[in-house]
Design a protein around this motif. Structure first.
Motif, PDB file in Angstrom:
ATOM      1  N   LEU A  21      10.308   7.396 -66.036  1.00  0.00           N
ATOM      2  CA  LEU A  21      10.165   7.315 -64.579  1.00  0.00           C
ATOM      3  C   LEU A  21       8.959   6.466 -64.200  1.00  0.00           C
ATOM      4  CD1 LEU A  21      10.898  11.010 -63.565  1.00  0.00           C
ATOM      5  CD2 LEU A  21      12.112   9.022 -62.670  1.00  0.00           C
ATOM      6  N   SER A  22       7.838   6.689 -64.881  1.00  0.00           N
ATOM      7  CA  SER A  22       6.619   5.944 -64.567  1.00  0.00           C
ATOM      8  C   SER A  22       6.834   4.452 -64.757  1.00  0.00           C
ATOM      9  CB  SER A  22       5.468   6.439 -65.445  1.00  0.00           C
ATOM     10  OG  SER A  22       5.243   7.822 -65.256  1.00  0.00           O
ATOM     11  N   GLU A  23       7.482   4.080 -65.847  1.00  0.00           N
ATOM     12  CA  GLU A  23       7.714   2.665 -66.137  1.00  0.00           C
ATOM     13  C   GLU A  23       8.657   2.039 -65.108  1.00  0.00           C
ATOM     14  OE1 GLU A  23       7.103   2.837 -70.983  1.00  0.00           O
ATOM     15  OE2 GLU A  23       9.112   3.101 -70.131  1.00  0.00           O
ATOM     16  N   GLN A  24       9.732   2.742 -64.776  1.00  0.00           N
ATOM     17  CA  GLN A  24      10.702   2.170 -63.835  1.00  0.00           C
ATOM     18  C   GLN A  24      10.170   2.152 -62.405  1.00  0.00           C
ATOM     19  OE1 GLN A  24      14.883   3.148 -64.240  1.00  0.00           O
ATOM     20  NE2 GLN A  24      14.568   3.962 -66.289  1.00  0.00           N
ATOM     21  N   ASP A  47      -3.298   1.793 -68.118  1.00  0.00           N
ATOM     22  CA  ASP A  47      -3.760   0.422 -68.365  1.00  0.00           C
ATOM     23  C   ASP A  47      -2.585  -0.528 -68.537  1.00  0.00           C
ATOM     24  OD1 ASP A  47      -6.370   1.255 -68.219  1.00  0.00           O
ATOM     25  OD2 ASP A  47      -6.681   1.344 -70.394  1.00  0.00           O
ATOM     26  N   ARG A  48      -1.577  -0.086 -69.283  1.00  0.00           N
ATOM     27  CA  ARG A  48      -0.418  -0.945 -69.531  1.00  0.00           C
ATOM     28  C   ARG A  48       0.357  -1.234 -68.261  1.00  0.00           C
ATOM     29  NH1 ARG A  48       4.654   0.705 -70.910  1.00  0.00           N
ATOM     30  NH2 ARG A  48       3.932   2.751 -71.604  1.00  0.00           N
ATOM     31  N   LEU A  49       0.585  -0.197 -67.445  1.00  0.00           N
ATOM     32  CA  LEU A  49       1.359  -0.385 -66.219  1.00  0.00           C
ATOM     33  C   LEU A  49       0.613  -1.254 -65.209  1.00  0.00           C
ATOM     34  CD1 LEU A  49       2.910   3.166 -65.665  1.00  0.00           C
ATOM     35  CD2 LEU A  49       3.983   1.145 -66.675  1.00  0.00           C
ATOM     36  N   MET A  50      -0.697  -1.076 -65.119  1.00  0.00           N
ATOM     37  CA  MET A  50      -1.467  -1.859 -64.147  1.00  0.00           C
ATOM     38  C   MET A  50      -1.605  -3.316 -64.586  1.00  0.00           C
ATOM     39  SD  MET A  50      -4.426   0.761 -62.803  1.00  0.00           S
ATOM     40  CE  MET A  50      -5.037  -0.423 -61.597  1.00  0.00           C
ATOM     41  N   SER A  51      -1.637  -3.566 -65.887  1.00  0.00           N
ATOM     42  CA  SER A  51      -1.738  -4.949 -66.353  1.00  0.00           C
ATOM     43  C   SER A  51      -0.400  -5.667 -66.251  1.00  0.00           C
ATOM     44  CB  SER A  51      -2.238  -4.984 -67.803  1.00  0.00           C
ATOM     45  OG  SER A  51      -1.322  -4.338 -68.671  1.00  0.00           O
ATOM     46  N   LYS A  52       0.691  -4.923 -66.333  1.00  0.00           N
ATOM     47  CA  LYS A  52       2.026  -5.517 -66.306  1.00  0.00           C
ATOM     48  C   LYS A  52       2.565  -5.659 -64.889  1.00  0.00           C
ATOM     49  CE  LYS A  52       6.595  -4.978 -68.462  1.00  0.00           C
ATOM     50  NZ  LYS A  52       7.439  -4.130 -69.341  1.00  0.00           N
ATOM     51  N   HIS A  53       2.178  -4.754 -64.002  1.00  0.00           N
ATOM     52  CA  HIS A  53       2.727  -4.747 -62.644  1.00  0.00           C
ATOM     53  C   HIS A  53       1.590  -4.744 -61.627  1.00  0.00           C
ATOM     54  CE1 HIS A  53       6.556  -3.688 -64.535  1.00  0.00           C
ATOM     55  NE2 HIS A  53       5.936  -2.717 -65.162  1.00  0.00           N
ATOM     56  N   ASP A 214      16.219   6.899 -69.889  1.00  0.00           N
ATOM     57  CA  ASP A 214      16.148   5.762 -68.967  1.00  0.00           C
ATOM     58  C   ASP A 214      17.278   5.811 -67.940  1.00  0.00           C
ATOM     59  OD1 ASP A 214      13.897   4.741 -70.203  1.00  0.00           O
ATOM     60  OD2 ASP A 214      15.035   3.424 -71.536  1.00  0.00           O
ATOM     61  N   ARG A 215      18.458   6.266 -68.385  1.00  0.00           N
ATOM     62  CA  ARG A 215      19.575   6.399 -67.443  1.00  0.00           C
ATOM     63  C   ARG A 215      19.282   7.493 -66.423  1.00  0.00           C
ATOM     64  NH1 ARG A 215      25.067   9.608 -68.126  1.00  0.00           N
ATOM     65  NH2 ARG A 215      26.022   9.070 -66.156  1.00  0.00           N
ATOM     66  N   VAL A 216      18.707   8.599 -66.895  1.00  0.00           N
ATOM     67  CA  VAL A 216      18.348   9.694 -65.991  1.00  0.00           C
ATOM     68  C   VAL A 216      17.336   9.208 -64.957  1.00  0.00           C
ATOM     69  CG1 VAL A 216      17.228  11.950 -65.830  1.00  0.00           C
ATOM     70  CG2 VAL A 216      18.837  11.482 -67.695  1.00  0.00           C
ATOM     71  N   SER A 217      16.321   8.500 -65.412  1.00  0.00           N
ATOM     72  CA  SER A 217      15.282   8.000 -64.518  1.00  0.00           C
ATOM     73  C   SER A 217      15.858   7.040 -63.485  1.00  0.00           C
ATOM     74  CB  SER A 217      14.192   7.294 -65.323  1.00  0.00           C
ATOM     75  OG  SER A 217      13.589   8.187 -66.226  1.00  0.00           O
ATOM     76  N   GLN A 218      16.735   6.161 -63.942  1.00  0.00           N
ATOM     77  CA  GLN A 218      17.365   5.203 -63.030  1.00  0.00           C
ATOM     78  C   GLN A 218      18.125   5.917 -61.920  1.00  0.00           C
ATOM     79  OE1 GLN A 218      20.474   2.803 -64.826  1.00  0.00           O
ATOM     80  NE2 GLN A 218      20.056   1.092 -63.469  1.00  0.00           N
TER      81      GLN A 218
END
Length: 262
Positions: A21-24, A47-53, A214-218
């Motif tokens: 969920l966090s990634e999507q 750190d990863r999410l903020m650097s990527k998005h 990932d399907r659930v999160s989507q």
């Protein structure tokens, strides 16, 4: 729904559905508040999410079984973020054991995390969510809350409580811009079973029907900030719950071998 400039809390954010969920959500531009016990994992993910998005992301290491400290936790969250538009109550755990073999300590811990933490998080957040033009509460439950099976008496009772609580809360908030959505899931390919099914036998037997996180999160993200009442995955289990409530004794007889797989 455009999720940019929305700020959403995700509990249990370091693995499984919470991590997915966090990634999507980050991909869609939502700002995030990540809550979990593991500080190192939270820091790495943030750190990863903020650097990527191009998003804001805050993390708060916290053990949600300490329900007494949740008001202080949310106070700290609001000081940092200034606004919260939604919360996805994902944190939880289970243990497959017969009722007679489940200790009082495990029962209390399960209720604290699976039920009381959700109720307290929502209670403390509601005065703020009421001020938003559109707000969302998502409570992750389970089909176990609709059809209880052997070796899941405590877990099933916590998820049944979440479903009942969510339905009542939805009715209480029907005149306010706060949507309440319950998510009922069958087996999902996550670390949940590492603790719940310590023998590994149940995982092996249901591997073919396990849901992809990932399907659930989507699916969850697709229905955020809408009037969607429930998400039930997989769909065929939803049909099973309807049949169960029509003829419970017959259904339990037919499904006895399946129920005893744990």
């Amino acid at each position: 729904m455009d999720l940019e400039n929305k700020t959403i809390i995700v509990t249990g954010a370091t693995s499984g559905i919470g991590l997915s969920l966090s990634e999507q959500l980050a991909e869609q531009g939502a700002n995030l508040v990540l809550i979990s016990r593991n500080k190192e994992k939270l820091a790495d993910i943030t750190d990863r999410l903020m650097s990527k998005h191009r998003i804001n992301c805050w993390y708060f290491p916290y053990d949600l079984t300490n329900t007494e400290g949740i008001p202080t936790l949310i106070e700290q969250v609001l000081i940092k973020t200034k606004q919260i538009d939604g919360i996805i109550n994902n944190a939880g755990f289970g243990l497959f054991a017969y009722a007679a073999d489940t200790s009082a300590e495990i029962t209390e811990k399960m209720f604290r995390l699976n039920v009381l933490a959700i109720i307290e998080l929502n209670r403390v957040l509601l005065p703020h969510l009421r001020t938003r033009t559109s707000a969302q509460i998502v409570n992750i439950a389970s089909f176990a809350g609709k059809i209880a099976t052997p070796k899941a008496s405590t877990y099933a009772s916590t998820k049944s409580a979440v479903i009942g609580y969510s339905n009542a809360l939805r009715l209480e908030l029907k005149k306010l811009p706060v949507q309440v959505m319950t998510v009922n899931l069958g087996p999902v390919k996550t670390a949940f079973f590492t603790e719940a099914d310590q023998s590994g036998s149940y995982q092996d037997q249901v591997a073919a029907i396990m849901l992809d996180p990932d399907r659930v999160s989507q699916k969850i993200i697709q229905h955020l900030f809408t009037k969607k009442r429930e998400i039930n995955l997989p769909g065929w289990m939803s049909i099973g719950t309807s049949l169960y409530h029509l003829a419970p004794s017959l259904f339990e007889t037919i499904m006895a071998r399946q129920f005893d797989k744990k």
